[in-house]
Design a protein around this motif. Structure first.
Motif, PDB file in Angstrom:
ATOM      1  N   GLY A  44      30.564  26.654  33.081  1.00 38.00           N
ATOM      2  CA  GLY A  44      31.207  28.080  33.227  1.00 38.00           C
ATOM      3  C   GLY A  44      31.595  28.582  34.556  1.00 38.00           C
ATOM      4  O   GLY A  44      32.263  29.698  34.535  1.00 38.00           O
ATOM      5  N   THR A  45      31.096  28.189  35.476  1.00 38.22           N
ATOM      6  CA  THR A  45      31.459  28.711  36.782  1.00 38.22           C
ATOM      7  C   THR A  45      32.841  28.535  37.182  1.00 38.22           C
ATOM      8  O   THR A  45      33.476  29.775  37.686  1.00 38.22           O
ATOM      9  CB  THR A  45      30.671  27.955  38.082  1.00 38.22           C
ATOM     10  N   GLY A  46      33.703  27.853  36.757  1.00 39.33           N
ATOM     11  CA  GLY A  46      34.850  27.572  37.034  1.00 39.33           C
ATOM     12  C   GLY A  46      35.572  28.766  36.431  1.00 39.33           C
ATOM     13  O   GLY A  46      36.538  29.042  37.050  1.00 39.33           O
ATOM     14  N   VAL A  47      35.395  28.699  35.151  1.00 41.40           N
ATOM     15  CA  VAL A  47      35.809  29.999  34.388  1.00 41.40           C
ATOM     16  C   VAL A  47      35.690  31.320  35.043  1.00 41.40           C
ATOM     17  O   VAL A  47      36.501  32.229  35.201  1.00 41.40           O
ATOM     18  CB  VAL A  47      35.645  29.915  32.900  1.00 41.40           C
ATOM     19  N   VAL A  48      34.542  31.565  35.420  1.00 39.41           N
ATOM     20  CA  VAL A  48      34.118  32.844  36.069  1.00 39.41           C
ATOM     21  C   VAL A  48      35.046  32.866  37.305  1.00 39.41           C
ATOM     22  O   VAL A  48      35.616  33.961  37.548  1.00 39.41           O
ATOM     23  CB  VAL A  48      32.517  32.887  36.355  1.00 39.41           C
ATOM     24  N   PHE A  49      35.123  31.814  38.213  1.00 41.49           N
ATOM     25  CA  PHE A  49      36.009  31.817  39.564  1.00 41.49           C
ATOM     26  C   PHE A  49      37.277  32.192  39.235  1.00 41.49           C
ATOM     27  O   PHE A  49      37.833  33.212  39.857  1.00 41.49           O
ATOM     28  CB  PHE A  49      35.671  30.753  40.113  1.00 41.49           C
ATOM     29  N   GLY A  50      37.768  31.648  37.981  1.00 35.97           N
ATOM     30  CA  GLY A  50      39.151  31.904  37.731  1.00 35.97           C
ATOM     31  C   GLY A  50      39.440  33.297  37.228  1.00 35.97           C
ATOM     32  O   GLY A  50      40.386  33.917  37.568  1.00 35.97           O
ATOM     33  N   LEU A  51      38.591  33.822  36.434  1.00 34.32           N
ATOM     34  CA  LEU A  51      38.800  35.323  35.978  1.00 34.32           C
ATOM     35  C   LEU A  51      38.721  36.059  37.351  1.00 34.32           C
ATOM     36  O   LEU A  51      39.196  37.216  37.220  1.00 34.32           O
ATOM     37  CB  LEU A  51      37.803  35.559  34.986  1.00 34.32           C
ATOM     38  N   ALA A  52      37.780  35.722  38.285  1.00 31.51           N
ATOM     39  CA  ALA A  52      37.592  36.833  39.347  1.00 31.51           C
ATOM     40  C   ALA A  52      38.644  36.973  40.202  1.00 31.51           C
ATOM     41  O   ALA A  52      39.285  37.838  40.403  1.00 31.51           O
ATOM     42  CB  ALA A  52      36.303  36.514  40.060  1.00 31.51           C
ATOM     43  N   THR A  53      39.390  35.637  40.224  1.00 32.94           N
ATOM     44  CA  THR A  53      40.622  35.468  41.240  1.00 32.94           C
ATOM     45  C   THR A  53      41.993  36.278  40.550  1.00 32.94           C
ATOM     46  O   THR A  53      42.712  36.938  40.932  1.00 32.94           O
ATOM     47  CB  THR A  53      40.919  33.937  41.398  1.00 32.94           C
ATOM     48  N   ALA A  54      41.957  36.022  39.069  1.00 31.44           N
ATOM     49  CA  ALA A  54      42.936  36.744  38.361  1.00 31.44           C
ATOM     50  C   ALA A  54      42.883  38.207  38.169  1.00 31.44           C
ATOM     51  O   ALA A  54      43.961  38.917  38.546  1.00 31.44           O
ATOM     52  CB  ALA A  54      42.805  36.227  36.748  1.00 31.44           C
ATOM     53  N   LEU A  55      41.504  38.877  38.361  1.00 28.79           N
ATOM     54  CA  LEU A  55      41.369  40.231  38.616  1.00 28.79           C
ATOM     55  C   LEU A  55      41.905  40.612  40.130  1.00 28.79           C
ATOM     56  O   LEU A  55      42.631  41.645  40.011  1.00 28.79           O
ATOM     57  CB  LEU A  55      39.775  40.748  38.470  1.00 28.79           C
ATOM     58  N   LEU A  56      41.795  39.860  41.068  1.00 22.68           N
ATOM     59  CA  LEU A  56      42.284  40.012  42.290  1.00 22.68           C
ATOM     60  C   LEU A  56      43.841  39.888  42.105  1.00 22.68           C
ATOM     61  O   LEU A  56      44.292  41.021  42.895  1.00 22.68           O
ATOM     62  CB  LEU A  56      41.716  39.165  43.204  1.00 22.68           C
ATOM     63  N   ALA A  57      44.316  38.998  41.708  1.00 17.98           N
ATOM     64  CA  ALA A  57      45.839  38.936  41.508  1.00 17.98           C
ATOM     65  C   ALA A  57      46.189  40.161  40.746  1.00 17.98           C
ATOM     66  O   ALA A  57      47.398  40.791  41.154  1.00 17.98           O
ATOM     67  CB  ALA A  57      46.188  37.766  40.819  1.00 17.98           C
ATOM     68  N   LEU A  58      45.734  40.538  39.727  1.00 20.21           N
ATOM     69  CA  LEU A  58      46.146  41.695  38.954  1.00 20.21           C
ATOM     70  C   LEU A  58      46.008  43.113  39.736  1.00 20.21           C
ATOM     71  O   LEU A  58      46.911  43.993  39.502  1.00 20.21           O
ATOM     72  CB  LEU A  58      45.428  42.052  37.548  1.00 20.21           C
ATOM     73  N   GLU A  59      45.134  42.995  40.600  1.00 21.35           N
ATOM     74  CA  GLU A  59      45.033  44.467  41.224  1.00 21.35           C
ATOM     75  C   GLU A  59      46.141  44.611  42.410  1.00 21.35           C
ATOM     76  O   GLU A  59      46.597  45.578  42.702  1.00 21.35           O
ATOM     77  CB  GLU A  59      43.518  44.319  41.965  1.00 21.35           C
ATOM     78  N   LEU A  60      46.275  43.395  42.969  1.00 18.41           N
ATOM     79  CA  LEU A  60      47.634  43.227  43.935  1.00 18.41           C
ATOM     80  C   LEU A  60      48.725  43.465  43.263  1.00 18.41           C
ATOM     81  O   LEU A  60      49.801  44.315  43.933  1.00 18.41           O
ATOM     82  CB  LEU A  60      47.564  41.792  44.654  1.00 18.41           C
ATOM     83  N   SER A  61      48.868  42.957  42.113  1.00 17.47           N
ATOM     84  CA  SER A  61      49.984  43.439  41.053  1.00 17.47           C
ATOM     85  C   SER A  61      50.497  44.601  40.937  1.00 17.47           C
ATOM     86  O   SER A  61      51.492  45.271  40.960  1.00 17.47           O
ATOM     87  CB  SER A  61      50.137  42.454  39.797  1.00 17.47           C
ATOM     88  N   ARG A  62      49.080  45.507  40.718  1.00 16.87           N
ATOM     89  CA  ARG A  62      49.116  46.737  40.360  1.00 16.87           C
ATOM     90  C   ARG A  62      49.731  47.788  41.568  1.00 16.87           C
ATOM     91  O   ARG A  62      50.432  48.477  41.550  1.00 16.87           O
ATOM     92  CB  ARG A  62      47.944  47.380  39.887  1.00 16.87           C
ATOM     93  N   ARG A  63      49.218  47.306  42.613  1.00 12.33           N
ATOM     94  CA  ARG A  63      49.402  48.060  43.893  1.00 12.33           C
ATOM     95  C   ARG A  63      50.923  47.760  44.386  1.00 12.33           C
ATOM     96  O   ARG A  63      51.418  48.602  44.940  1.00 12.33           O
ATOM     97  CB  ARG A  63      48.694  47.488  45.130  1.00 12.33           C
TER      98      ARG A  63
END
Length: 353
Positions: A175-194
């Motif tokens: 499950g570490t891979g999924v957690v890493f992917g979700l964390a990276t997605a949150l970063l991407a979404l924050e950049l998208s919001r900005r």
């Protein structure tokens, strides 16, 4: 119609090509609409910016990681049997090839996947660069450049006759891979919001990552019922571009996933551009960009074959299963791309796709 009935009706090879076609269409539509491109992201980052192009790349990458790792946890896919993981990887190839590919994509103004998408929308520069890329990739696979590629790749390879799975090598829990992917997605979404990126582009960026999981799931499902061995693979463009070129030149070539993938991307990109009214013929701006594009395409053809995949094949498809050499190749592509952009004096300029 279930999968067994489909195979019985049209055969294993046509089914594999059909899966490649469907995967390519989804990726082509998503990549064209999202403007997904590693070259654009590296150039933007090299110029001190974290804007829409970096955000789109991160979202595509993270989506691929989440879907692929999720499919693994659900038993829909076994990453250990994937082609990139089941054979020895080349550390030296990842370093040298990754640097060459990264430099080449900046010179060519697009990574191999982006060139294919642009070519389908009427970009003649990308058509020329894509053909050179495919020819050099084929030369590196079985032609005059193959001995050089083999020598460079053999300098430093992974141990045990297989590639390295980074998650297992680090003894990380399931499950570490999924957690890493979700964390990276949150970063991407924050950049998208900005950067105020619209939902339309974000959905299609996610779709490009989802297409990677589609390819893995399709080929894995086929491998479970096929009589002949089936390679478990997904989206990449170095080998498939060379194989597709030879398919149309050699009557003895056979259908496979790769042969459906490349035409699928072209079809998907063309249809997306057609409905969005973005079809437009474009050529070279002058002799200097043309020379740079040709040199860059050649560097990508050899570099991608040496690295074990292109910016998508190694960078996203290989990265989503945490293949060690794929992550190293991706890192070197970023370094190579950023370094070339700095050498060309790109700092301070807008990062155009």
């Amino acid at each position: 119609m279930d999968l067994i009935a489909l195979v019985d009706r049209i055969g294993e090879a046509p089914t594999s090509a059909l899966f490649g076609l469907l995967t390519g269409i989804v990726f082509g539509v998503a990549a064209q609409q999202s403007r997904f491109c590693l070259r654009a992201a590296t150039v933007e980052f090299a110029r001190g910016m974290m804007q829409d192009k970096v955000a789109v790349w991160l979202l595509t990458f993270s989506t691929a990681v989440v879907w692929v790792q999720g499919a693994y946890l659900l038993g829909l896919f076994d990453s250990a049997e994937a082609r990139m993981m089941a054979v020895p990887g080349s550390w030296s190839g990842a370093i040298i090839g990754g640097l060459m590919f990264g430099a080449g994509m900046v010179l060519a103004r697009g990574c191999s996947g982006r060139l294919l998408v642009l070519a389908a929308t009427g970009n003649l520069r990308s058509v020329v660069s894509g053909l050179i890329f495919a020819v050099v990739a084929q030369m590196s696979l079985t032609g005059w450049l193959a001995p050089m590629r083999d020598s460079l790749a053999a300098m430093w390879i992974t141990e045990g006759g297989r590639n390295m799975n980074l998650l297992r090598s680090l003894h990380l829990p399931e499950g570490t891979g999924v957690v890493f992917g979700l964390a990276t997605a949150l970063l991407a979404l924050e950049l998208s919001r900005r950067n105020r990126i619209g939902w339309h582009r974000l959905v299609f960026a996610s779709g490009a990552g989802f297409a990677v999981a589609m390819g893995y799931a399709f080929t894995y499902a086929l491998s479970l019922i096929a009589f002949d061995p089936v390679q478990i693979e997904s989206i990449t463009f170095t080998g498939p571009s060379a194989n597709t070129l030879m398919f149309f030149l050699d009557r003895g070539s056979i259908l496979e996933f790769d042969i459906g993938l490349v035409p699928g991307v072209v079809i998907g990109s063309f249809l997306a551009a057609l409905f969005a009214k973005e079809l437009k013929f474009r050529g070279f701006d002058g002799p200097t960009p043309m020379r740079q594009a040709m040199i860059g395409a050649a560097l990508m053809g050899f570099g991608g074959m040496l690295a074990g995949g292109c910016s998508i094949g190694a960078g996203v498809t290989g990265g989503s299963i945490f293949a060690g050499t794929a992550w190293l190749a991706l890192f070197c592509m970023w370094v190579g791309g950023m370094s070339m952009d700095i050498l060309l004096g790109g700092r301070g300029k807008p990062a155009q796709v």
